[in-house]
Design an enzyme around this catalytic site. Structure first.
Site, mmCIF file in Angstrom:
data_model
loop_
_atom_site.group_PDB
_atom_site.id
_atom_site.type_symbol
_atom_site.label_atom_id
_atom_site.label_comp_id
_atom_site.label_asym_id
_atom_site.label_seq_id
_atom_site.Cartn_x
_atom_site.Cartn_y
_atom_site.Cartn_z
ATOM 1 C CD GLU A 199 2.188 -6.744 5.965
ATOM 2 O OE1 GLU A 199 1.474 -6.664 4.956
ATOM 3 O OE2 GLU A 199 2.934 -7.728 6.190
ATOM 4 N N GLY A 207 0.031 -5.121 0.776
ATOM 5 C CA GLY A 207 -1.210 -4.920 0.044
ATOM 6 C C GLY A 207 -1.251 -5.638 -1.283
ATOM 7 N N GLY A 243 0.821 -1.195 0.000
ATOM 8 C CA GLY A 243 0.000 0.000 0.000
ATOM 9 C C GLY A 243 0.860 1.251 0.000
ATOM 10 C CG ASP A 252 -2.640 -5.420 6.773
ATOM 11 O OD1 ASP A 252 -1.642 -5.687 6.086
ATOM 12 O OD2 ASP A 252 -3.177 -4.287 6.770
#
Length: 347
Positions: free
Chosen positions: A136, A113, A64, A144
């Protein structure tokens, strides 16, 4: 939108990430555009399947785009990040349960992401250049975008290892760990995508799929299972510190760069998920409990500062001695009540 190309070609709904200069990092607007396209195509009888790919050689999607998350969080605005994550997780769940085949072609870096976009579909294609990771913990988050589900399903204790070390998987490692399905040399991809567009039939991938080379991750599984068999981060660290082998030393070195709070929470999430009751909804709910609190109470802003903003690579983590109290992980993962994640589209 110049960052992404969304169109219908033949029998295929086509999504191409087009930010090669930014390693195709996902922006918030890109996530919303992808979701809108999937919603349109779900009941479109002229679209038989979805093909997701990306421009450039270096990356399918590096994760992301976190610059705006950092800027808003530093300004004390935590709601933007919470909204971003909630909407992104809804997209991840939609891909996971989509009614038509979703074929992703993941060259180069696929991280964070990008895993949420490329690794939840029905046909996940990798090649000789693929490198897939959940990094992450290195920025103070937990794996996630539904990544915790795949970590919980990975063989043995591979999920814990991948989650807290950010180890990059080759194509063969990704197939072994459950993040990919098909190993197809990259020079074959253009013709395969053209055939998918022409036929709308994902079964054409099968003849092109090769047996991948041996997985290095699989070769290390016995060691990983032994070293990561503890219930908590502290248990695992004790195992690693007592082992004088090179693999244990290298693993410990990787973990020393990560946020201890994020690592402890990652292990707890994987252990809560593992078992017959595992669902994508349960995984995303637990992930959102952490990310909802990550700016205000976690290490996320400090992790981004050290890695992306100041680039000093010297984050001042909470619990820097790696002794993370159970109460700390409990605080990050407790239910959110009225703020709990909902996968209904309310925008």
């Amino acid at each position: 939108m110049s960052d992404i190309s969304i169109r219908v070609t033949g029998r295929a709904g086509r999504i191409t990430l087009d930010r090669p200069q930014a390693l195709n990092a996902l922006t918030y607007d890109m996530c919303l555009a992808i979701e809108d396209a999937l919603d349109r195509w779900a009941n479109d009888t002229s679209v038989d399947l979805i093909v997701v790919d990306a421009a450039g050689e270096r990356a399918f999607c590096s994760g992301g785009d976190i610059a705006e998350l950092y800027a808003t969080g530093k300004a004390g605005d935590y709601d933007y990040g919470r909204k971003f994550w909630a909407d992104e997780y809804r997209l991840n769940a939609k891909i996971f349960s989509y009614s038509k085949p979703v074929v992703s072609f993941m060259q180069g870096f696929t991280m964070g992401g990008g895993v949420g976009l490329g690794c939840h579909g029905s046909h996940r294609v990798v090649s000789e250049t693929s490198q897939i990771a959940m990094p992450e913990c290195g920025i103070g988050l937990i794996p996630d975008v539904g990544g915790s589900l795949m970590l919980a399903l990975a063989p043995g204790r591979i999920g814990e290892y991948l989650g807290v070390t950010a180890t990059r998987m080759s194509a063969q490692d990704a197939i072994f760990a459950g993040f990919a399905d098909c190993y197809i040399p990259q020079h074959l991809w253009p013709d395969l995508i053209a055939k998918l567009e022409d036929t709308g039939d994902a079964a054409i991938l099968t003849p092109a799929t090769l047996a991948p080379p041996a997985s290095e991750l699989q070769e290390h599984q016995a060691q990983i299972d032994a070293l990561f068999d503890g219930e908590t981060l502290g248990d695992i660290l004790n195992n690693l510190r007592k082992n004088d082998g090179e693999f244990a030393r290298e693993t410990l070195k990787k973990m020393e760069r990560m946020s201890p709070l994020a690592m402890a929470s990652t292990i707890e999430v994987i252990h809560r998920l593992r078992g017959p009751s595992l669902t994508i909804e349960k995984a995303l709910d637990l992930e959102y409990r952490f990310t909802y609190r990550a700016m205000e109470h976690g290490d996320f802003l400090e992790g981004i500062r050290a890695a992306i903003i100041d680039k000093d690579r010297k984050p001042a983590w909470q619990f820097a001695d790696m002794n993370v109290p159970l109460a700390a992980t409990g605080k990050m993962l407790r239910p959110l009540g009225n703020a709990a994640l909902t996968l209904e589209n309310t925008r």
